[in-house]
Design an enzyme around this catalytic site. Structure first.
Site, PDB file in Angstrom:
ATOM      1  N   ARG A   1     -13.593   1.838  -7.363  1.00 28.78           N
ATOM      2  CA  ARG A   1     -12.732   2.468  -6.368  1.00 28.78           C
ATOM      3  C   ARG A   1     -13.130   3.926  -6.151  1.00 28.78           C
ATOM      4  O   ARG A   1     -13.644   4.582  -7.055  1.00 28.78           O
ATOM      5  CB  ARG A   1     -11.268   2.409  -6.785  1.00 28.78           C
ATOM      6  CG  ARG A   1     -10.708   1.009  -6.963  1.00 28.78           C
ATOM      7  CD  ARG A   1      -9.195   1.044  -7.150  1.00 28.78           C
ATOM      8  NE  ARG A   1      -8.807   1.858  -8.291  1.00 28.78           N
ATOM      9  CZ  ARG A   1      -7.553   2.241  -8.551  1.00 28.78           C
ATOM     10  NH1 ARG A   1      -6.581   1.893  -7.733  1.00 28.78           N
ATOM     11  NH2 ARG A   1      -7.272   2.963  -9.622  1.00 28.78           N
TER      12      ARG A   1
ATOM     13  N   ASP B   1     -17.278  11.610 -14.725  1.00 33.64           N
ATOM     14  CA  ASP B   1     -15.869  11.229 -14.736  1.00 33.64           C
ATOM     15  C   ASP B   1     -15.219  11.584 -16.071  1.00 33.64           C
ATOM     16  O   ASP B   1     -14.080  12.077 -16.112  1.00 33.64           O
ATOM     17  CB  ASP B   1     -15.697   9.745 -14.427  1.00 33.64           C
ATOM     18  CG  ASP B   1     -16.545   8.829 -15.306  1.00 33.64           C
ATOM     19  OD1 ASP B   1     -17.459   9.312 -16.007  1.00 33.64           O
ATOM     20  OD2 ASP B   1     -16.289   7.600 -15.299  1.00 33.64           O
TER      21      ASP B   1
END
Length: 241
Positions: A11, A99
């Site tokens: 996503r 991330d």
């Protein structure tokens, strides 16, 4: 305005901050990165954009191209030895996923003390941040859904299970779901032991599977909706970013 974009394996999440609060946010499948163009008209031209991308070069290039059409000033977060009060003890700091680095920065800003930073998505990452802001290391394991899919794909008679969590499962569906959850929970709780005695230590949970893990976790925890985006915002506000 600052736009933060987290491009993950499954996503893409984004949010816009006006300097006081989050104003707008959205989410879409990474495979549909071109649809990000639909959101560009909602942002001012020449906006500042900070991006965390772990979905590969093609996705990163697409995001850069789309933002360039609006004259955005774009920077991509890369892991480093130190940023925003977090110091990395990774053997090669630049090899840490962007991330994970963003989540650690967000965690330091949110808590300021010892914590376990868990990002539960396609993969689950479990990272230790001590009270001095030192990232001491962490784990990467397949996420809950990836574990279920691996069993269905690589065994002859095990399905993609939609069972329920049970302490003592008595059917195959529950056994698969419970086993995959126990693997995630066990990794998290074992890692937490090394900071459990530090004042105020807790686990910060983010990602799509975080609520499912939280329902069965036996350590102090706090659900964080967008820890990676919070970290990107913190980085954007730092000198020299």
């Amino acid at each position: 305005m600052i736009v933060t974009i987290d491009a993950g394996n499954s996503r893409i999440k984004w949010a816009a901050h006006d300097g006081q609060r989050w104003q707008d946010r959205g989410v879409q499948a990474t495979a549909d990165v071109a649809r990000l163009a639909d959101d560009l008209g909602r942002w001012p031209e020449n906006v500042r954009a900070v991006v965390c991308n772990v979905a590969g070069k093609a996705v990163g290039d697409s995001i850069s191209s789309l933002l360039a059409r609006r004259g955005a000033r774009v920077s991509f977060l890369k892991a480093s030895a130190e940023a925003c009060g977090v110091r990395s003890s990774y053997e090669i700091p630049q090899q840490l996923g962007a991330d994970r680095w963003a989540a650690l920065i967000g965690a330091r800003a949110a808590l300021g003390g010892a914590c376990l930073v868990v990002c539960a998505g396609t993969a689950t990452t479990v990272d230790l941040l001590d009270g001095d802001g030192v990232f001491r290391g962490g784990l990467i394991l397949p996420g809950f859904d990836l574990m279920r899919a691996a069993l269905a794909r690589n065994t002859a008679q095990l399905p993609l299970a939609e069972g329920s969590y049970r302490e003592q499962p008595r059917n195959t569906m529950d056994a698969i779901v419970s086993g995959c959850l126990q693997a995630q929970l066990g990794a998290i709780e074992r890692m937490f032991r090394s900071i459990a005695d530090e004042p105020g230590a807790r686990c910060l949970l983010t990602g799509g599977t975080a609520p499912r893990l939280a329902a069965h976790l036996n350590i102090p925890f706090q659900l964080m909706d967008n820890l990676i985006l919070d970290g990107l915002l913190r980085f954007a506000a730092s000198p020299g970013s």
